[in-house]
Design a protein around this motif. Structure first.
Motif, PDB file in Angstrom:
ATOM      1  N   GLY A  58       9.256   1.467  -6.383  1.00  0.00           N
ATOM      2  CA  GLY A  58       8.285   0.459  -6.819  1.00  0.00           C
ATOM      3  C   GLY A  58       7.843  -0.420  -5.666  1.00  0.00           C
ATOM      4  N   VAL A  59       8.796  -0.815  -4.827  1.00  0.00           N
ATOM      5  CA  VAL A  59       8.456  -1.627  -3.660  1.00  0.00           C
ATOM      6  C   VAL A  59       7.560  -0.833  -2.721  1.00  0.00           C
ATOM      7  CG1 VAL A  59       9.408  -2.691  -1.569  1.00  0.00           C
ATOM      8  CG2 VAL A  59      10.484  -3.111  -3.784  1.00  0.00           C
ATOM      9  N   LEU A  60       7.928   0.415  -2.465  1.00  0.00           N
ATOM     10  CA  LEU A  60       7.120   1.248  -1.568  1.00  0.00           C
ATOM     11  C   LEU A  60       5.712   1.451  -2.120  1.00  0.00           C
ATOM     12  CD1 LEU A  60       9.756   3.929  -0.507  1.00  0.00           C
ATOM     13  CD2 LEU A  60       8.832   2.068   0.879  1.00  0.00           C
ATOM     14  N   GLU A  61       5.590   1.631  -3.426  1.00  0.00           N
ATOM     15  CA  GLU A  61       4.267   1.808  -4.020  1.00  0.00           C
ATOM     16  C   GLU A  61       3.420   0.550  -3.860  1.00  0.00           C
ATOM     17  OE1 GLU A  61       4.783   3.119  -8.038  1.00  0.00           O
ATOM     18  OE2 GLU A  61       5.557   5.063  -7.413  1.00  0.00           O
ATOM     19  N   ARG A  62       4.018  -0.622  -4.061  1.00  0.00           N
ATOM     20  CA  ARG A  62       3.272  -1.873  -3.891  1.00  0.00           C
ATOM     21  C   ARG A  62       2.854  -2.055  -2.438  1.00  0.00           C
ATOM     22  NH1 ARG A  62       7.016  -3.288  -7.556  1.00  0.00           N
ATOM     23  NH2 ARG A  62       8.351  -4.398  -6.110  1.00  0.00           N
ATOM     24  N   LEU A  63       3.761  -1.765  -1.519  1.00  0.00           N
ATOM     25  CA  LEU A  63       3.396  -1.849  -0.110  1.00  0.00           C
ATOM     26  C   LEU A  63       2.265  -0.893   0.204  1.00  0.00           C
ATOM     27  CD1 LEU A  63       6.864  -2.039   1.664  1.00  0.00           C
ATOM     28  CD2 LEU A  63       5.153  -3.839   1.510  1.00  0.00           C
ATOM     29  N   ASP A  64       2.329   0.278  -0.357  1.00  0.00           N
ATOM     30  CA  ASP A  64       1.304   1.282  -0.139  1.00  0.00           C
ATOM     31  C   ASP A  64      -0.045   0.766  -0.636  1.00  0.00           C
ATOM     32  OD1 ASP A  64       0.280   3.802   0.591  1.00  0.00           O
ATOM     33  OD2 ASP A  64       0.585   4.561  -1.431  1.00  0.00           O
ATOM     34  N   GLU A  65      -0.084   0.152  -1.823  1.00  0.00           N
ATOM     35  CA  GLU A  65      -1.325  -0.396  -2.368  1.00  0.00           C
ATOM     36  C   GLU A  65      -1.869  -1.500  -1.467  1.00  0.00           C
ATOM     37  OE1 GLU A  65      -0.699  -1.604  -6.407  1.00  0.00           O
ATOM     38  OE2 GLU A  65       0.104   0.359  -6.960  1.00  0.00           O
ATOM     39  N   HIS A  66      -0.987  -2.371  -0.987  1.00  0.00           N
ATOM     40  CA  HIS A  66      -1.407  -3.460  -0.105  1.00  0.00           C
ATOM     41  C   HIS A  66      -1.995  -2.891   1.180  1.00  0.00           C
ATOM     42  CE1 HIS A  66      -0.829  -6.382   3.155  1.00  0.00           C
ATOM     43  NE2 HIS A  66      -1.264  -7.229   2.249  1.00  0.00           N
ATOM     44  N   ASP A  67      -1.312  -1.910   1.759  1.00  0.00           N
ATOM     45  CA  ASP A  67      -1.803  -1.304   2.998  1.00  0.00           C
ATOM     46  C   ASP A  67      -3.142  -0.621   2.781  1.00  0.00           C
ATOM     47  OD1 ASP A  67       0.423  -2.222   4.300  1.00  0.00           O
ATOM     48  OD2 ASP A  67       1.454  -0.287   4.338  1.00  0.00           O
ATOM     49  N   ARG A  68      -3.283   0.071   1.673  1.00  0.00           N
ATOM     50  CA  ARG A  68      -4.560   0.733   1.376  1.00  0.00           C
ATOM     51  C   ARG A  68      -5.671  -0.305   1.214  1.00  0.00           C
ATOM     52  NH1 ARG A  68      -3.987   6.280   0.076  1.00  0.00           N
ATOM     53  NH2 ARG A  68      -1.813   6.827  -0.285  1.00  0.00           N
ATOM     54  N   SER A  69      -5.348  -1.431   0.601  1.00  0.00           N
ATOM     55  CA  SER A  69      -6.324  -2.506   0.431  1.00  0.00           C
ATOM     56  C   SER A  69      -6.730  -3.066   1.795  1.00  0.00           C
ATOM     57  CB  SER A  69      -5.724  -3.608  -0.450  1.00  0.00           C
ATOM     58  OG  SER A  69      -6.588  -4.690  -0.538  1.00  0.00           O
ATOM     59  N   GLU A  70      -5.758  -3.232   2.685  1.00  0.00           N
ATOM     60  CA  GLU A  70      -6.070  -3.754   4.017  1.00  0.00           C
ATOM     61  C   GLU A  70      -6.925  -2.754   4.805  1.00  0.00           C
ATOM     62  OE1 GLU A  70      -3.970  -5.774   7.929  1.00  0.00           O
ATOM     63  OE2 GLU A  70      -2.719  -5.264   6.212  1.00  0.00           O
ATOM     64  N   VAL A  71      -6.624  -1.456   4.666  1.00  0.00           N
ATOM     65  CA  VAL A  71      -7.439  -0.430   5.334  1.00  0.00           C
ATOM     66  C   VAL A  71      -8.872  -0.485   4.816  1.00  0.00           C
ATOM     67  CG1 VAL A  71      -7.808   2.068   5.576  1.00  0.00           C
ATOM     68  CG2 VAL A  71      -5.535   1.114   5.944  1.00  0.00           C
ATOM     69  N   ALA A  72      -9.035  -0.665   3.514  1.00  0.00           N
ATOM     70  CA  ALA A  72     -10.382  -0.752   2.933  1.00  0.00           C
ATOM     71  C   ALA A  72     -11.131  -1.970   3.483  1.00  0.00           C
ATOM     72  CB  ALA A  72     -10.305  -0.816   1.408  1.00  0.00           C
ATOM     73  N   ALA A  73     -10.440  -3.100   3.640  1.00  0.00           N
ATOM     74  CA  ALA A  73     -11.082  -4.305   4.195  1.00  0.00           C
ATOM     75  C   ALA A  73     -11.473  -4.083   5.655  1.00  0.00           C
ATOM     76  CB  ALA A  73     -10.138  -5.504   4.071  1.00  0.00           C
ATOM     77  N   ILE A  74     -10.624  -3.395   6.407  1.00  0.00           N
ATOM     78  CA  ILE A  74     -10.943  -3.081   7.801  1.00  0.00           C
ATOM     79  C   ILE A  74     -12.145  -2.151   7.860  1.00  0.00           C
ATOM     80  CG2 ILE A  74     -10.130  -1.844   9.856  1.00  0.00           C
ATOM     81  CD1 ILE A  74      -7.314  -3.027   9.211  1.00  0.00           C
ATOM     82  N   ASP A  75     -12.140  -1.119   7.023  1.00  0.00           N
ATOM     83  CA  ASP A  75     -13.278  -0.182   6.992  1.00  0.00           C
ATOM     84  C   ASP A  75     -14.578  -0.911   6.679  1.00  0.00           C
ATOM     85  OD1 ASP A  75     -11.675   1.966   7.656  1.00  0.00           O
ATOM     86  OD2 ASP A  75     -11.528   2.729   5.599  1.00  0.00           O
ATOM     87  N   ALA A  76     -14.531  -1.852   5.737  1.00  0.00           N
ATOM     88  CA  ALA A  76     -15.734  -2.615   5.386  1.00  0.00           C
ATOM     89  C   ALA A  76     -16.193  -3.474   6.569  1.00  0.00           C
ATOM     90  CB  ALA A  76     -15.461  -3.498   4.164  1.00  0.00           C
ATOM     91  N   ALA A  77     -15.247  -4.076   7.293  1.00  0.00           N
ATOM     92  CA  ALA A  77     -15.602  -4.888   8.463  1.00  0.00           C
ATOM     93  C   ALA A  77     -16.214  -4.011   9.556  1.00  0.00           C
ATOM     94  CB  ALA A  77     -14.367  -5.624   9.000  1.00  0.00           C
ATOM     95  N   LEU A  78     -15.650  -2.827   9.779  1.00  0.00           N
ATOM     96  CA  LEU A  78     -16.202  -1.908  10.779  1.00  0.00           C
ATOM     97  C   LEU A  78     -17.603  -1.455  10.389  1.00  0.00           C
ATOM     98  CD1 LEU A  78     -12.980   0.177  11.518  1.00  0.00           C
ATOM     99  CD2 LEU A  78     -14.059  -1.527  13.024  1.00  0.00           C
ATOM    100  N   GLU A  79     -17.821  -1.267   9.109  1.00  0.00           N
ATOM    101  CA  GLU A  79     -19.154  -0.899   8.612  1.00  0.00           C
ATOM    102  C   GLU A  79     -20.149  -2.034   8.866  1.00  0.00           C
ATOM    103  OE1 GLU A  79     -21.848   1.793   6.872  1.00  0.00           O
ATOM    104  OE2 GLU A  79     -19.804   2.094   7.580  1.00  0.00           O
ATOM    105  N   ARG A  80     -19.702  -3.282   8.646  1.00  0.00           N
ATOM    106  CA  ARG A  80     -20.575  -4.430   8.921  1.00  0.00           C
ATOM    107  C   ARG A  80     -20.920  -4.496  10.408  1.00  0.00           C
ATOM    108  NH1 ARG A  80     -16.969  -6.619   5.346  1.00  0.00           N
ATOM    109  NH2 ARG A  80     -15.895  -7.892   6.922  1.00  0.00           N
ATOM    110  N   ILE A  81     -19.959  -4.150  11.261  1.00  0.00           N
ATOM    111  CA  ILE A  81     -20.236  -4.120  12.704  1.00  0.00           C
ATOM    112  C   ILE A  81     -21.321  -3.087  12.989  1.00  0.00           C
ATOM    113  CG2 ILE A  81     -19.307  -3.422  14.962  1.00  0.00           C
ATOM    114  CD1 ILE A  81     -16.639  -4.732  14.103  1.00  0.00           C
TER     115      ILE A  81
END
Length: 123
Positions: A58-81
């Motif tokens: 359960g902890v690993l799954e939550r960490l995984d979701e958080h990391d995926r969310s952060e990757v999505a935010a980074i991808d969106a920022a790179l797209e804005r660039i």
């Protein structure tokens, strides 16, 4: 009114920093997924061990979701660039201060708009 922000000297460094963080997160997600697969293969454990494994999974799954969310935010920022919209506040259309972008490269709001959004009741 949305304004395009001209390239800033710090932009290349921020982009490289986000790309490095993205590589790190994707590597971490891969390791977490491997750990989850290993837990699922070890289904012969006793009841206590199964409870511990479920808690860890359960902890690993939550960490995984958080990391995926952060990757999505980074991808969106790179797209804005790429589209010349990086550093423009989604709320007021003004430039997001460099110091804020250096601290939070994925920011889509200036400090004032972020504070206003947090203060407003959720709909």
């Amino acid at each position: 009114m949305t304004r395009s922000v001209s390239p800033k000297p710090h932009l290349a460094a921020l982009e490289e920093s986000m790309l490095e963080r993205r590589r790190h997160l994707l590597s971490q997600v891969t390791r977490l997924e491997d750990d989850l697969d290993g837990l699922q293969r070890n289904a012969e454990s006793e009841r206590l061990e199964r409870g511990q494994e479920r808690a860890l999974a359960g902890v690993l799954e939550r960490l995984d979701e958080h990391d995926r969310s952060e990757v999505a935010a980074i991808d969106a920022a790179l797209e804005r660039i790429r589209h010349g919209r990086f550093g423009v506040c989604d709320g007021c259309g003004e430039a997001i201060p460099t110091a804020r972008l250096q601290a939070l490269p994925t920011a889509t709001l200036c400090r004032d708009c972020a504070q206003a959004r947090e203060a407003s009741p959720r709909r």
